[in-house]
Enzyme design. Structure first.
Site, short mmCIF file in Angstrom:
data_model
loop_
_atom_site.label_atom_id
_atom_site.label_comp_id
_atom_site.label_asym_id
_atom_site.label_seq_id
_atom_site.Cartn_x
_atom_site.Cartn_y
_atom_site.Cartn_z
CD GLU A 84 4.74 -7.48 -15.85
OE1 GLU A 84 5.14 -7.51 -14.70
OE2 GLU A 84 5.34 -6.84 -16.75
CD1 TRP A 97 -2.52 -4.46 -5.36
CD2 TRP A 97 -1.22 -5.66 -3.99
NE1 TRP A 97 -2.11 -5.58 -6.03
CE2 TRP A 97 -1.31 -6.33 -5.23
CE3 TRP A 97 -0.45 -6.24 -2.98
CZ2 TRP A 97 -0.68 -7.54 -5.48
CZ3 TRP A 97 0.19 -7.43 -3.24
CH2 TRP A 97 0.08 -8.07 -4.47
CE LYS A 143 7.46 -5.89 -18.66
NZ LYS A 143 8.48 -6.11 -17.75
CD GLU A 190 11.17 -8.17 -18.83
OE1 GLU A 190 10.99 -9.06 -17.98
OE2 GLU A 190 10.79 -6.99 -18.65
CG HIS A 229 12.12 -31.14 -26.21
ND1 HIS A 229 12.38 -32.40 -26.70
CD2 HIS A 229 13.27 -30.43 -26.40
CE1 HIS A 229 13.62 -32.48 -27.13
NE2 HIS A 229 14.20 -31.28 -26.97
NE ARG A 280 4.14 2.14 -1.37
CZ ARG A 280 5.28 1.52 -1.11
NH1 ARG A 280 6.35 1.78 -1.82
NH2 ARG A 280 5.37 0.64 -0.13
CG ASN A 285 3.21 -0.53 2.95
OD1 ASN A 285 2.83 -1.61 2.50
ND2 ASN A 285 4.33 0.05 2.57
N GLY A 286 2.07 -3.13 5.06
CA GLY A 286 2.81 -4.26 5.63
C GLY A 286 1.84 -5.33 6.09
CE LYS A 311 7.84 0.07 -11.10
NZ LYS A 311 8.14 -0.68 -12.33
CB CYS A 320 -0.84 0.04 1.27
SG CYS A 320 -1.62 -1.53 1.63
C1 G6P Z 1 6.53 -6.86 -9.03
C2 G6P Z 1 6.45 -5.96 -10.24
C3 G6P Z 1 7.43 -6.43 -11.31
C4 G6P Z 1 8.82 -6.51 -10.75
C5 G6P Z 1 8.87 -7.39 -9.49
C6 G6P Z 1 10.20 -7.29 -8.78
O1 G6P Z 1 6.03 -8.13 -9.34
O2 G6P Z 1 5.14 -5.94 -10.76
O3 G6P Z 1 7.42 -5.52 -12.39
O4 G6P Z 1 9.70 -7.00 -11.70
O5 G6P Z 1 7.88 -6.98 -8.57
O6 G6P Z 1 10.34 -5.96 -8.34
P1 G6P Z 1 11.69 -5.28 -7.91
O7 G6P Z 1 11.29 -3.92 -7.46
O8 G6P Z 1 12.23 -6.11 -6.77
O9 G6P Z 1 12.59 -5.29 -9.07
#
Ligand code: G6P
Length: 609
Positions: free
Chosen positions: A489, A75, A486, A482, A505, A27, A101-102, A604, A2
């Site tokens: 996501e 969140w 992307k 990656e 395979h 966040r 937050n936590g 994020k 959060c």
């Molecule tokens: C979350 C984000 C990802 C990110 C991951 C690791 O899942 O949505 O985009 O890659 O955390 O985050 P960090 O801040 O540790 O790189």
């Protein structure tokens, strides 16, 4: 997971809190709320939905004159997103309000105990337990009550607390979750990170872990959780609120993709020694002798940072000659990894706050490892708890899907490879070749970005497809992962990344006209092999979008679409091949009208396990 904001000063608190929440929405954003003090009583406005909804709903109802308050964007962890579960939470007598937050790990036991004492709970959250505890102990001394309550909780917290009958005092505390104090003139701000407050003040105090802060209009005191006064440092934050705005792009993600020529350059600024064919990384805090003795590196990360680590592993083994392995942070912490004095643990994290990565860091440090960090967020928990490390200097990344942080991580990993490699098997000349190639990357990225419109055209043809496969080999296998990440996501399309040769395979069974394949087929040692994979796809009626090396006309015979990237050395090729994949995912998501910067169910920075 959060964002929290607090304010005490001379301004109307409500707009300050709403502005702050908007900056923190990355966040988490399933509900939001505000608590103010109005003539000696608490007033709480909270709702399911985003900050804009909270603003629209509360704006006209808030009476002017309140100059202290706390706010939260949530969140969900405990309990569904709902008005009842949204923060702020209040105690039974409605005397104190708290945002958090936590995670309070022992909340169930504490809740049972409080229930037996007659407390009736209004929500399903762990946070309300803390609010009720503070309320229980509050007899006019808010700091005392907070400290007493926190002594009973296990888990992580960043909190802000106010009491209705105490309109001059804002109390904050943290353990495990970030909290920053903004120091103004006759006013103070409290927030999960500085982006919420930079428009008001550039002077900030990054609170140390396990600390408590008491703010009133003219003064502040910082203590540990047992109320012993602590030392602190006021720092100047060097990015502006404008830097956080979208800069003319429709989404932060696109803006951040286009920032990459600069952010990659920033990551190597002052560190790349072209003439020596080497690099200097002062933040590692290790002397040359120690660096020479390292014979194994364990990279630990999550998500996109984990993909960067996979590229790093390859660079380290092939170029620097240092044995390397990559672990998911969430798995590493529950294994019993073997760590000897010659092993270096590198945690990679954009935010520096990812709970799994932080826990893995602590586990490794506990086993006696030297733990270094590659982080973007300055002053973040991971940056503070590692023995040393390297900052990305990529500026705040707001789009939830990481882009510029990924390429900065690759840049730092390349610098690290140069540094360690030159101590081992890279010759002076080879070092110069790598350093020169690295120096060229920003301009090469610029060249790829110029193809944005062409990539958008490809996206226009494919955005209705519901499944994609991404293939790559060698250095570009992690890039396939990656690229697929992307796409899933931000567009919610199912996408799989696979090593190109593994396709036969299993995944080959999926290939038909409805499953587009994105294949990274650069002119490197595996080019011919990847070309064979493309032909296998064609033979089964599949469509191929190829990422190829500039000048490769041959590939046009096999791929329906080709996006060219400039030639570089293999270890740096992911820095280029990932750019079209970021843009492709972006445009497909835009055609599907998805919420690109804040995709559903994601956050994020994931500060819960
Ligand atoms: C979350 C984000 C990802 C990110 C991951 C690791 O899942 O949505 O985009 O890659 O955390 O985050 P960090 O801040 O540790 O790189």
């Amino acid at each position: 997971m959060c964002g929290i904001v607090g304010y005490v000063g001379k301004r109307e608190a409500f707009p300050v809190l709403i502005e702050g929440l908007s900056a923190l929405e990355y966040r988490g954003y399933d509900s939001a709320g505000v608590a103010l003090i109005d003539k000696g009583s608490l007033v709480v406005w909270k709702n399911k939905g985003k900050v804009a909804q909270l603003k629209a709903f509360a704006e006209k109802k808030v009476k002017p004159g309140s100059t202290i308050g706390i706010a939260h964007t949530r969140w969900a962890t405990h309990g569904v997103p709902s008005q009842a579960n949204a923060h702020p939470h209040t105690d039974a007598k409605n005397r104190i309000a708290l945002v958090h937050n936590g995670i309070i790990e022992n909340y169930a036991a504490l809740k049972d105990k409080l229930k037996k004492e007659g407390v009736v709970f209004k929500s399903e959250t762990d946070t309300e337990v803390l609010a009720q505890l503070v309320g229980k102990y509050y007899k006019g001394d808010l700091v005392g009550a907070v400290s007493q309550a926190l002594a009973e909780v296990d888990g992580t917290f960043g909190i802000a607390v106010i009491a209705g009958d105490n309109p001059d005092v804002l109390v904050g505390a943290r353990r495990g979750s970030p909290l920053v104090v903004g120091v103004g003139d006759g006013e103070y701000f409290l927030a999960s990170d500085a982006s919420a407050i930079v428009r008001y003040t550039k002077r900030v105090i990054y609170l140390k872990d396990s600390s408590l802060v008491v703010l009133n209009r003219s003064d502040h005191t910082i203590m540990d959780l047992d109320k012993k006064v602590m030392t602190y440092e006021i720092q100047h934050v060097d990015y502006t609120a404008e830097a956080l705005a979208k800069g003319g792009f429709p989404h932060f993600m696109l803006k951040e993709i286009f920032e990459q020529p600069d952010t990659i350059r920033n990551a190597m600024r002052g560190r790349l020694l072209v003439d020596d064919g080497s690099a200097r990384l002062d933040g590692l805090n290790l002397v040359m002798q120690q660096l020479r003795q390292i014979n194994r590196i364990i990279f630990v990360a999550c998500g996109t940072s984990w993909h960067a680590a996979l590229v790093g592993e390859h660079m380290m083994e092939e170029i620097a000659g240092v044995s390397a392995e990559v672990e998911y942070a969430s798995e590493f912490r529950y294994r019993n990894p073997i760590i000897d004095p010659h092993t270096l643990v590198f945690v990679i994290s954009q935010s520096g706050e990812t709970a799994d990565t932080l826990a893995a860091l602590r586990e490794a440090a506990n086993k006696g490892a030297t733990v270094l960090g590659i982080c973007n967020a300055v002053g973040s928990s991971i940056a503070r708890e590692t023995h040393g490390g390297v900052y990305l200097h990529a500026g705040p990344e707001i789009g939830v899907a990481s882009t510029k942080a990924f390429t900065s991580q690759l840049t730092v990993l390349a610098l690290l490879t140069l540094l360690l490699g030159r101590m081992r098997r890279i010759s002076h000349d080879e070092g110069i070749t790598i350093a020169q190639a690295l120096q060229e990357i920003p301009e090469q990225v610029k060249k790829i970005l110029k193809q944005n419109a062409a990539i958008k055209d490809i996206a226009k043809r494919y955005w209705k497809h519901n499944n994609f496969i991404y293939l790559g080999r060698s250095y570009n296998f992690p890039v396939a992962l990656e690229g697929a990440l992307k796409l899933k996501e931000i567009s919610y399309i199912h996408a799989e990344g696979y090593p190109a040769a593994e396709m036969k395979h299993g995944p080959i069974a999926l290939i038909d006209k409805d499953l587009p394949s994105v294949v990274i087929a650069l002119k490197d040692s595996v080019y011919e092999k990847v070309l064979s994979n493309i032909q296998e796809i064609n033979a089964r009626g599949g469509q191929v979008i190829a990422i190829a090396t500039e000048g490769d006309k041959n590939i046009k015979k096999y791929a329906a679409h080709v996006i060219y990237v400039p030639k570089t050395i293999p270890m740096l090729s992911p820095l280029l091949s990932v750019i079209p994949l970021q843009l492709l995912a972006y445009h497909i998501a835009a055609f599907r009208k998805c919420e690109i910067d804040q995709p559903r169910n994601l956050a994020k920075s994931v500060t819960v396990e």
